[in-house]
Write a protein that holds these residues in place. Structure first.
Motif, mmCIF file in Angstrom:
data_model
loop_
_atom_site.group_PDB
_atom_site.id
_atom_site.type_symbol
_atom_site.label_atom_id
_atom_site.label_comp_id
_atom_site.label_asym_id
_atom_site.label_seq_id
_atom_site.Cartn_x
_atom_site.Cartn_y
_atom_site.Cartn_z
ATOM 1 N N TRP A 27 0.671 -1.234 0.059
ATOM 2 C CA TRP A 27 0.125 -0.115 -0.010
ATOM 3 C C TRP A 27 0.876 1.175 0.189
ATOM 4 C CZ3 TRP A 27 -4.327 -0.019 -2.075
ATOM 5 C CH2 TRP A 27 -5.125 -1.139 -1.871
ATOM 6 N N LYS A 31 0.221 3.291 -3.552
ATOM 7 C CA LYS A 31 -0.253 4.855 -3.416
ATOM 8 C C LYS A 31 0.736 5.930 -4.024
ATOM 9 C CE LYS A 31 -3.272 4.113 0.590
ATOM 10 N NZ LYS A 31 -3.368 4.167 1.883
ATOM 11 N N ARG A 32 1.778 5.771 -3.957
ATOM 12 C CA ARG A 32 2.873 6.827 -4.522
ATOM 13 C C ARG A 32 2.796 6.824 -5.934
ATOM 14 N NH1 ARG A 32 6.938 4.362 -1.180
ATOM 15 N NH2 ARG A 32 7.682 3.397 -2.804
ATOM 16 N N ALA A 34 0.621 4.857 -8.118
ATOM 17 C CA ALA A 34 -1.038 4.480 -8.644
ATOM 18 C C ALA A 34 -1.274 5.251 -10.039
ATOM 19 C CB ALA A 34 -2.002 4.472 -7.669
ATOM 20 N N ALA A 115 -11.018 0.644 -5.245
ATOM 21 C CA ALA A 115 -9.792 1.099 -4.539
ATOM 22 C C ALA A 115 -9.043 2.024 -5.377
ATOM 23 C CB ALA A 115 -9.048 0.066 -4.049
ATOM 24 N N LEU A 116 -9.008 2.002 -6.443
ATOM 25 C CA LEU A 116 -8.072 2.817 -7.427
ATOM 26 C C LEU A 116 -8.819 4.045 -7.742
ATOM 27 C CD1 LEU A 116 -5.809 2.754 -9.246
ATOM 28 C CD2 LEU A 116 -7.188 1.757 -11.207
ATOM 29 N N ARG A 118 -10.650 5.626 -5.296
ATOM 30 C CA ARG A 118 -10.477 6.282 -4.228
ATOM 31 C C ARG A 118 -9.015 6.826 -4.159
ATOM 32 N NH1 ARG A 118 -12.931 1.724 -2.007
ATOM 33 N NH2 ARG A 118 -11.097 0.882 -1.013
ATOM 34 N N ILE A 119 -8.268 6.095 -4.667
ATOM 35 C CA ILE A 119 -6.839 6.380 -4.448
ATOM 36 C C ILE A 119 -6.417 7.632 -5.490
ATOM 37 C CG2 ILE A 119 -4.214 5.636 -4.847
ATOM 38 C CD1 ILE A 119 -5.513 3.059 -3.732
ATOM 39 N N VAL A 120 -6.741 7.185 -6.873
ATOM 40 C CA VAL A 120 -6.240 8.166 -7.943
ATOM 41 C C VAL A 120 -7.421 9.331 -8.024
ATOM 42 C CG1 VAL A 120 -6.181 8.109 -10.336
ATOM 43 C CG2 VAL A 120 -5.234 6.173 -9.103
#
Length: 126
Positions: A27, A31-32, A34, A115-116, A118-120
């Motif tokens: 993770w 996150k760094r 993605a 998830a992608l 939410r992260i991107v």
């Protein structure tokens, strides 16, 4: 004699034997990077399959090995190189996914997409 262990970097197969370490380190790195990974959704689908309790152990082992390779700081092509940096990671992941594709379910893919997102994508202000 200097081994990989003495300089602080485990080989992927050793790292893959410690799922909690893989989870934490995955993770942090994901996150760094993605937003720049063309295979981000496939990587996340593999991650969710690897940590699904219903997934057979041999499938988990194959996927954890590929994920461990992704999180290692040193590999055949350094990840910091533009364009080429993640090609070796993508090749290792693609090989693992081909071997176990029948075990990566629509639920794993849906969890990866969510998830992608939410992260991107930044949260929208209301």
């Amino acid at each position: 004699m200097v081994s990989e262990q003495t300089i602080g970097f485990e080989p992927a197969d050793t790292l893959a034997k410690d799922p909690e370490s893989v989870r934490k380190r995955f993770w942090a790195k994901f996150k760094r990077v993605a937003a720049t990974l063309p295979f981000a959704e496939d990587l996340l689908s593999a991650y969710y399959c690897a940590f699904d309790r219903r997934t057979p152990r041999h499938v988990q082992a194959a996927l954890l090995g590929a994920i461990a390779y992704f999180i290692l700081p040193f590999d055949f092509i350094p990840d910091m190189l533009p364009v080429l940096g993640f090609t070796d990671d993508a090749a290792v992941l693609a090989t693992a996914i081909r071997l176990v594709a029948a075990h990566i379910t629509p639920e794993h893919h849906e969890a990866a997409r969510a998830a992608l997102k939410r992260i991107v994508e930044p949260p929208t202000a209301t």
